[in-house]
Write a protein that holds these residues in place. Structure first.
Motif, mmCIF file in Angstrom:
data_model
loop_
_atom_site.group_PDB
_atom_site.id
_atom_site.type_symbol
_atom_site.label_atom_id
_atom_site.label_comp_id
_atom_site.label_asym_id
_atom_site.label_seq_id
_atom_site.Cartn_x
_atom_site.Cartn_y
_atom_site.Cartn_z
ATOM 1 N N TRP A 186 74.458 58.637 24.820
ATOM 2 C CA TRP A 186 73.327 59.286 25.504
ATOM 3 C C TRP A 186 72.352 59.851 24.478
ATOM 4 C CZ3 TRP A 186 72.370 60.239 30.851
ATOM 5 C CH2 TRP A 186 71.229 61.024 31.091
ATOM 6 N N LEU A 187 72.872 60.561 23.478
ATOM 7 C CA LEU A 187 72.003 61.179 22.480
ATOM 8 C C LEU A 187 71.238 60.124 21.690
ATOM 9 C CD1 LEU A 187 71.071 63.810 21.156
ATOM 10 C CD2 LEU A 187 73.026 63.622 19.589
ATOM 11 N N LEU A 188 71.867 58.994 21.406
ATOM 12 C CA LEU A 188 71.181 57.904 20.710
ATOM 13 C C LEU A 188 69.942 57.470 21.491
ATOM 14 C CD1 LEU A 188 71.108 55.777 18.439
ATOM 15 C CD2 LEU A 188 72.591 54.348 19.864
ATOM 16 N N ALA A 208 65.423 79.857 20.716
ATOM 17 C CA ALA A 208 64.357 78.878 20.958
ATOM 18 C C ALA A 208 63.763 78.297 19.674
ATOM 19 C CB ALA A 208 63.236 79.535 21.765
ATOM 20 N N LEU A 209 64.157 78.784 18.516
ATOM 21 C CA LEU A 209 63.493 78.378 17.280
ATOM 22 C C LEU A 209 64.121 77.156 16.625
ATOM 23 C CD1 LEU A 209 62.798 81.882 15.692
ATOM 24 C CD2 LEU A 209 61.212 80.403 16.940
ATOM 25 N N GLY A 210 65.359 76.826 16.959
ATOM 26 C CA GLY A 210 66.031 75.694 16.340
ATOM 27 C C GLY A 210 65.762 74.393 17.066
ATOM 28 N N TRP A 211 66.348 73.330 16.547
ATOM 29 C CA TRP A 211 66.266 72.026 17.202
ATOM 30 C C TRP A 211 67.244 72.005 18.373
ATOM 31 C CZ3 TRP A 211 71.213 70.341 16.795
ATOM 32 C CH2 TRP A 211 71.965 70.808 15.712
ATOM 33 N N GLY A 212 67.149 70.970 19.211
ATOM 34 C CA GLY A 212 68.153 70.782 20.245
ATOM 35 C C GLY A 212 67.642 70.646 21.662
ATOM 36 N N ASP A 213 66.510 71.276 21.981
ATOM 37 C CA ASP A 213 66.034 71.237 23.371
ATOM 38 C C ASP A 213 65.160 70.032 23.691
ATOM 39 O OD1 ASP A 213 67.195 73.490 24.700
ATOM 40 O OD2 ASP A 213 65.899 74.815 23.545
ATOM 41 N N TRP A 214 64.750 69.260 22.683
ATOM 42 C CA TRP A 214 64.001 68.017 22.883
ATOM 43 C C TRP A 214 62.755 68.219 23.740
ATOM 44 C CZ3 TRP A 214 65.003 64.546 19.486
ATOM 45 C CH2 TRP A 214 66.275 64.507 18.910
ATOM 46 N N GLN A 215 61.943 69.230 23.345
ATOM 47 C CA GLN A 215 60.685 69.429 24.044
ATOM 48 C C GLN A 215 59.563 68.613 23.406
ATOM 49 O OE1 GLN A 215 61.852 72.376 22.173
ATOM 50 N NE2 GLN A 215 62.096 74.037 23.647
ATOM 51 N N LEU A 216 58.408 68.706 24.012
ATOM 52 C CA LEU A 216 57.172 68.221 23.413
ATOM 53 C C LEU A 216 56.333 69.426 23.011
ATOM 54 C CD1 LEU A 216 56.176 65.375 25.914
ATOM 55 C CD2 LEU A 216 57.503 65.183 23.799
ATOM 56 N N VAL A 217 55.708 69.349 21.838
ATOM 57 C CA VAL A 217 54.779 70.376 21.381
ATOM 58 C C VAL A 217 53.413 69.718 21.294
ATOM 59 C CG1 VAL A 217 54.228 72.035 19.577
ATOM 60 C CG2 VAL A 217 56.618 71.448 20.028
ATOM 61 N N GLY A 218 52.425 70.305 21.976
ATOM 62 C CA GLY A 218 51.120 69.661 22.007
ATOM 63 C C GLY A 218 49.980 70.648 22.084
ATOM 64 N N THR A 219 48.777 70.100 22.147
ATOM 65 C CA THR A 219 47.572 70.908 22.269
ATOM 66 C C THR A 219 46.738 70.383 23.429
ATOM 67 O OG1 THR A 219 46.473 69.502 20.620
ATOM 68 C CG2 THR A 219 47.486 71.544 19.843
ATOM 69 N N LEU A 262 74.954 68.239 26.472
ATOM 70 C CA LEU A 262 75.666 67.002 26.749
ATOM 71 C C LEU A 262 74.729 65.838 27.052
ATOM 72 C CD1 LEU A 262 78.598 68.354 28.968
ATOM 73 C CD2 LEU A 262 78.518 68.052 26.484
ATOM 74 N N THR A 263 73.738 66.067 27.889
ATOM 75 C CA THR A 263 72.842 64.983 28.313
ATOM 76 C C THR A 263 71.388 65.454 28.298
ATOM 77 O OG1 THR A 263 73.254 65.607 30.632
ATOM 78 C CG2 THR A 263 74.565 63.794 29.727
ATOM 79 N N PRO A 264 70.830 65.728 27.111
ATOM 80 C CA PRO A 264 69.438 66.186 27.029
ATOM 81 C C PRO A 264 68.479 65.117 27.542
ATOM 82 C CG PRO A 264 70.248 65.550 24.873
ATOM 83 C CD PRO A 264 71.428 65.521 25.783
ATOM 84 N N ARG A 265 67.494 65.536 28.291
ATOM 85 C CA ARG A 265 66.555 64.604 28.913
ATOM 86 C C ARG A 265 65.278 64.475 28.094
ATOM 87 N NH1 ARG A 265 68.120 62.424 34.203
ATOM 88 N NH2 ARG A 265 70.197 63.334 34.515
ATOM 89 N N PRO A 266 64.991 63.303 27.552
ATOM 90 C CA PRO A 266 63.707 63.116 26.867
ATOM 91 C C PRO A 266 62.564 63.258 27.863
ATOM 92 C CG PRO A 266 64.830 61.011 27.163
ATOM 93 C CD PRO A 266 65.798 62.073 27.594
ATOM 94 N N LYS A 267 61.464 63.831 27.435
ATOM 95 C CA LYS A 267 60.362 64.193 28.333
ATOM 96 C C LYS A 267 59.405 63.017 28.554
ATOM 97 C CE LYS A 267 62.074 68.315 28.476
ATOM 98 N NZ LYS A 267 63.339 68.018 27.795
ATOM 99 N N VAL A 268 59.979 61.883 28.944
ATOM 100 C CA VAL A 268 59.180 60.667 29.117
ATOM 101 C C VAL A 268 58.221 60.791 30.299
ATOM 102 C CG1 VAL A 268 59.310 58.235 29.765
ATOM 103 C CG2 VAL A 268 60.787 59.131 27.957
#
Length: 344
Positions: A68-70, A261-272, A190-196
């Motif tokens: 899943w992570l792959l 909230a400062l580390g990696w792991g949550d698989w968010q998007l950062v944008g402007t 366990l199953t992080p969701r990419p923000k597609v």
């Protein structure tokens, strides 16, 4: 049964051919991807390896989570570009003594993650080696005029964070304390969701001027985005609102929610985005949307934390760095999250 008991040809004929029987041209030297590309569309590709999942460190030793992570790691890059995923090709290395069930579960996880974003596993490579290792190439498509890069941020725009924040480390730290996190937090591990879905919606509506996926930690993601666009950011992290499960976890851990909230792991998007587009950004995606600050002229990324302004502390996991969790270990990285200076 071990992989060596069957061999590559029998594995291909049984486990793989049965699983991917519906994939056109399966078994050939190349994968053929039906795209129906319009004249203004481009293919978008990314390649990323998968580290050992933190789920393993917490006792979840099912290789489903590595598969899943792959997928999530690679699809997250496509999401940041606003590309819709088409397919993924894994390259998997395993010792011959590995159980066939291990490979099957890894593929189960990759298949399941791919299905959530509408992508197909269309081919790949399986090789014998001394240790289990997994890399994949994901391919997507986007209209060239809608493609989102890291270079479009402009002074006066807002800096936004898309997705749950603090869930991953809340779950990890609670679990290591022997406290069972709720399902909402644990799923981030366990199953992080990419923000597609969010990424493609933003691209379609032309709402984000620049974007990056938050795969290495908030500070490096912001720094890379600012450098690519030749701008500065002025952030106010004292105003970030955290979900109830994250606030509760922070109270149990005895730390401010921001540390989660400062580390990696949550698989968010950062944008402007433009200020006037903020409500549309919130309306077109089913994700948390946090306003972190504003884009300014210059080249510094400064943050207000606890009423003080400065550069964020180092909470990233940089490749080839001595303090990377790959090098120093997860325990060392966790100590940094819990006690490291929030501002440099």
């Amino acid at each position: 049964m071990r992989l060596r008991d069957l061999g590559e040809r029998e594995l291909s004929r049984t486990l793989l051919a049965e699983r991917y029987a519906s994939v056109p041209y399966f078994g050939n030297d190349v994968a053929v991807v039906p795209t129906r590309l319009r004249p203004d569309e481009v293919l978008v590709a990314t390649t990323d390896p998968c580290p050992p999942p933190v789920a393993f460190e917490l006792g979840f030793r099912d290789y489903y989570y590595l598969g899943w992570l792959l997928g999530a790691i690679n699809f997250s890059d496509l999401a940041a570009a606003g590309a819709r995923p088409l397919c993924i090709l894994p390259s998997i290395v395993m010792p011959g003594e590995s159980e066939v069930h291990t490979l099957s579960r890894l593929l189960d996880g990759l298949d399941a993650c791919s299905a959530t974003v509408g992508a197909l596993v269309v081919g790949g490579n399986l090789k014998e080696g001394p240790a289990i290792d997994a890399t994949a190439t994901a391919i997507g498509a986007a209209r060239s005029r809608e493609l989102v890069t890291r270079t479009g941020a402009r002074a006066g725009q807002l800096v936004v964070l898309i997705g749950n924040t603090g869930h991953f480390w809340a779950a990890v730290l609670l679990k290591r304390m022997g406290i069972e996190p709720d399902d909402r937090l644990l799923s981030a591990v366990l199953t992080p969701r990419p923000k597609v879905a969010a990424g493609t919606a933003f691209a379609r509506e032309r709402l984000l001027s620049a974007c990056i996926d938050n795969s290495d930690g908030l500070q490096p993601s912001l720094q890379l985005l600012a450098e690519a666009s030749s701008v500065g950011f002025r952030l106010d992290l004292d105003t970030v609102e955290f979900s109830r499960p994250v606030r509760a976890a922070a109270a149990q851990l005895g730390v401010p929610p921001l540390r989660l909230a400062l580390g990696w792991g949550d698989w968010q998007l950062v944008g402007t985005c433009e200020r006037d587009d903020l409500e549309r950004v919130r309306a077109v995606c089913d994700e948390e949307v946090h306003v972190l600050g504003v884009v300014e002229p210059g080249n510094e990324v400064l943050a207000m934390v606890g009423g003080q302004l400065g550069r964020l502390g180092r909470f990233e996991s940089e490749r080839f760095a001595a303090d990377s969790w790959f090098t120093a270990g997860l325990g060392s990285y966790i100590e940094r999250i819990l006690t490291g200076p929030l501002l440099q």
